[in-house]
Design a protein around this motif. Structure first.
Motif, PDB file in Angstrom:
ATOM      1  N   GLY A 192      77.126  82.487 -33.347  1.00  0.00           N
ATOM      2  CA  GLY A 192      76.465  82.036 -34.564  1.00  0.00           C
ATOM      3  C   GLY A 192      76.543  80.546 -34.837  1.00  0.00           C
ATOM      4  N   SER A 240      82.820  86.843 -31.724  1.00  0.00           N
ATOM      5  CA  SER A 240      81.397  87.071 -31.506  1.00  0.00           C
ATOM      6  C   SER A 240      80.961  88.430 -32.043  1.00  0.00           C
ATOM      7  CB  SER A 240      81.113  87.000 -30.006  1.00  0.00           C
ATOM      8  OG  SER A 240      79.773  87.303 -29.726  1.00  0.00           O
ATOM      9  N   ASP A 241      79.724  88.476 -32.531  1.00  0.00           N
ATOM     10  CA  ASP A 241      79.110  89.764 -32.859  1.00  0.00           C
ATOM     11  C   ASP A 241      78.134  90.090 -31.719  1.00  0.00           C
ATOM     12  OD1 ASP A 241      76.714  88.336 -33.299  1.00  0.00           O
ATOM     13  OD2 ASP A 241      76.808  88.522 -35.482  1.00  0.00           O
ATOM     14  N   THR A 248      69.117  79.823 -35.991  1.00  0.00           N
ATOM     15  CA  THR A 248      70.400  79.159 -36.150  1.00  0.00           C
ATOM     16  C   THR A 248      70.486  77.832 -37.106  1.00  0.00           C
ATOM     17  OG1 THR A 248      69.894  78.034 -34.086  1.00  0.00           O
ATOM     18  CG2 THR A 248      71.183  79.985 -34.026  1.00  0.00           C
ATOM     19  N   ASP A 294      74.775  79.521 -38.226  1.00  0.00           N
ATOM     20  CA  ASP A 294      74.014  80.600 -38.850  1.00  0.00           C
ATOM     21  C   ASP A 294      74.800  81.062 -40.078  1.00  0.00           C
ATOM     22  OD1 ASP A 294      72.943  83.033 -39.666  1.00  0.00           O
ATOM     23  OD2 ASP A 294      72.648  83.777 -37.628  1.00  0.00           O
ATOM     24  N   SER A 327      75.658  80.553 -29.448  1.00  0.00           N
ATOM     25  CA  SER A 327      75.102  81.741 -30.088  1.00  0.00           C
ATOM     26  C   SER A 327      74.663  82.743 -29.037  1.00  0.00           C
ATOM     27  CB  SER A 327      73.918  81.363 -30.980  1.00  0.00           C
ATOM     28  OG  SER A 327      72.852  80.865 -30.188  1.00  0.00           O
ATOM     29  N   ARG A 342      69.174  83.762 -32.425  1.00  0.00           N
ATOM     30  CA  ARG A 342      69.654  83.710 -33.804  1.00  0.00           C
ATOM     31  C   ARG A 342      69.235  82.366 -34.387  1.00  0.00           C
ATOM     32  NH1 ARG A 342      74.046  86.053 -36.446  1.00  0.00           N
ATOM     33  NH2 ARG A 342      75.082  86.652 -34.544  1.00  0.00           N
ATOM     34  N   GLY A 351      76.279  84.478 -39.696  1.00  0.00           N
ATOM     35  CA  GLY A 351      76.949  84.786 -38.436  1.00  0.00           C
ATOM     36  C   GLY A 351      78.459  84.649 -38.486  1.00  0.00           C
TER      37      GLY A 351
END
Length: 138
Positions: free
Chosen positions: A69, A63-64, A12, A84, A5, A10, A87
């Motif tokens: 996530g 990925s963001d 999670t 997440d 992550s 996050r 996510g």
């Protein structure tokens, strides 16, 4: 410990299958001192043995800005510990209890979760995963 992550905060029946080698977690979390409920004594050899019934899935996680996530734990094989729900990993179909075989084309069956996490976070914003899951747990 490294987490895919990004560590950015996050939140999670197969007759030959040993009793409950893997099971998905229930809605109730185990006590903090309890072992994870979704993975028990699954060896790499069992994971790769067709008689145990595990199925291979390819999952691409993009990925963001926060990360991928998900969090991995264990080793030989590494398993997905948390995902997440909002996510990228969840959107890609990764699930708690999935067992990692490959990351970005590299075999990770004989690695610790720390080694696998480094491969994920040092790569690009895309993690190409190959995971194993038992069909009774999907």
């Amino acid at each position: 410990e490294l987490e895919p992550s990004g560590g950015h905060g996050r939140s999670t029946s197969s007759p030959s299958l040993p009793p409950d080698p893997v099971s998905r977690p229930s809605a109730v979390s185990p006590a903090p001192t309890s072992p994870p409920p979704y993975i028990f004594n699954v060896t790499v050899e069992q994971l790769l043995d067709p008689s145990f019934g595990f199925q291979r899935r390819a999952i691409q996680v993009v990925s963001d800005p926060v990360g991928f996530g998900f969090v991995i734990r264990g080793g030989r094989p590494v398993h997905v510990h948390t995902v997440d729900p909002t996510g990228p990993a969840a959107q890609s179909g990764l699930q708690v209890g999935d067992l990692l075989l490959q990351v970005n084309g590299q075999d990770v069956t004989d690695m610790s979760h720390g080694q696998v996490a480094r491969i994920i976070v040092q790569g690009s914003a895309v993690a190409d995963l190959v995971v194993m899951v038992h069909p009774n747990l999907q």
